[in-house]
Design a protein around this motif. Structure first.
Motif, mmCIF file in Angstrom:
data_model
loop_
_atom_site.group_PDB
_atom_site.id
_atom_site.type_symbol
_atom_site.label_atom_id
_atom_site.label_comp_id
_atom_site.label_asym_id
_atom_site.label_seq_id
_atom_site.Cartn_x
_atom_site.Cartn_y
_atom_site.Cartn_z
ATOM 1 N N LYS A 63 0.603 3.964 5.496
ATOM 2 C CA LYS A 63 -0.175 4.492 4.367
ATOM 3 C C LYS A 63 -1.523 5.053 4.793
ATOM 4 O O LYS A 63 -2.145 5.789 4.044
ATOM 5 N N ARG A 108 -6.632 21.354 4.824
ATOM 6 C CA ARG A 108 -6.298 21.222 3.405
ATOM 7 C C ARG A 108 -4.830 20.856 3.194
ATOM 8 O O ARG A 108 -4.285 21.073 2.116
ATOM 9 N N ALA A 164 -3.481 18.014 2.817
ATOM 10 C CA ALA A 164 -3.299 16.992 1.786
ATOM 11 C C ALA A 164 -3.129 17.624 0.406
ATOM 12 O O ALA A 164 -2.455 17.070 -0.459
ATOM 13 N N ASP A 165 -3.723 18.798 0.180
ATOM 14 C CA ASP A 165 -3.597 19.487 -1.104
ATOM 15 C C ASP A 165 -2.455 20.497 -1.117
ATOM 16 O O ASP A 165 -1.861 20.757 -2.159
ATOM 17 N N PRO A 222 4.675 17.201 -3.688
ATOM 18 C CA PRO A 222 3.409 17.371 -2.962
ATOM 19 C C PRO A 222 3.141 16.199 -2.016
ATOM 20 O O PRO A 222 3.651 15.089 -2.200
ATOM 21 N N TYR A 223 2.314 16.460 -1.006
ATOM 22 C CA TYR A 223 1.987 15.456 0.002
ATOM 23 C C TYR A 223 1.403 14.190 -0.628
ATOM 24 O O TYR A 223 1.789 13.081 -0.264
ATOM 25 N N LYS A 224 0.489 14.352 -1.568
ATOM 26 C CA LYS A 224 -0.173 13.179 -2.158
ATOM 27 C C LYS A 224 0.812 12.297 -2.919
ATOM 28 O O LYS A 224 0.747 11.069 -2.861
ATOM 29 N N THR A 225 1.751 12.914 -3.626
ATOM 30 C CA THR A 225 2.770 12.144 -4.342
ATOM 31 C C THR A 225 3.682 11.415 -3.361
ATOM 32 O O THR A 225 4.027 10.245 -3.560
ATOM 33 N N MET A 277 2.889 10.501 -0.390
ATOM 34 C CA MET A 277 2.118 9.442 0.260
ATOM 35 C C MET A 277 2.049 8.201 -0.628
ATOM 36 O O MET A 277 2.072 7.074 -0.134
ATOM 37 N N ASP A 278 2.004 8.382 -1.939
ATOM 38 C CA ASP A 278 1.989 7.241 -2.852
ATOM 39 C C ASP A 278 3.354 6.560 -2.928
ATOM 40 O O ASP A 278 3.447 5.334 -2.974
ATOM 41 N N PRO A 331 5.345 6.642 2.028
ATOM 42 C CA PRO A 331 4.575 7.070 3.197
ATOM 43 C C PRO A 331 5.379 7.008 4.494
ATOM 44 O O PRO A 331 5.099 7.750 5.434
#
Length: 166
Positions: free
Chosen positions: A61, A68, A70-71, A89-92, A94-95, A98
């Motif tokens: 994690k 950029r 991550a966005d 998306p990457y952030k989703t 990662m949550d 991971p």
């Protein structure tokens, strides 16, 4: 006199490596993991033989990406149904998963051949510090360096190398 020709089973013995992914850049981490899974850090490396080691990754994690990404980074797959193209998306990702981020990055760094799935099966990724394979681990990467020497670069790789002529 021994009848064994070539490398014996002892030469192909697999070692367990432990990698802490906290605050590591994803691409460089994946590249170094792929080298160990392929066995390129060993002097007996052969592209057609699966001689790599096991790798366990902890703190998945806490891996980071540069710029950029991550966005902007998207993970794409298709469900095989009409209109079933999915973008995550990457952030989703990662949550939710991971470990899948590191697995996809390492998979992209491995050669695309029949040994790829077997090599990926030796990669174990964990979200946090807990590692159930702690007893098997023989080598740890504190500084992110691959264990052992890598093969030397080809002759003439560097412009300033002097080649001997007789």
């Amino acid at each position: 006199m021994s009848q064994a020709v070539g490398n014996t089973a002892l030469a192909y013995a697999r070692v367990w490596h432990d990698v802490d992914a906290s605050n590591r850049v994803l691409g460089k981490l994946a590249q170094r993991i792929a080298i160990v899974l392929m066995g390129k850090h060993k002097p007996i490396y052969d592209p057609g033989v699966d001689c790599g080691d096991y790798v366990t990754v902890t703190n998945a994690k806490k891996v980071v990406v540069t710029g950029r990404k991550a966005d902007q980074k998207m993970y794409i797959h298709h469900t095989m149904w009409p209109g079933g193209l999915k973008e995550i998306p990457y952030k989703t990702m990662m949550d939710r998963k991971p470990d899948e981020i590191i697995r996809k990055a390492v998979s992209g760094m491995l050669p695309k051949n029949k040994l790829r799935d077997k090599r990926l099966s030796r990669l174990r990724i964990f979200y946090d510090e807990k590692n159930p394979f702690e007893g098997n681990v023989l080598k740890r990467w504190e500084d992110g360096q691959t264990p052992g020497p890598l093969p030397p670069p080809r002759l003439g790789f560097y412009k300033h190398q002097i080649t001997r002529t007789r």
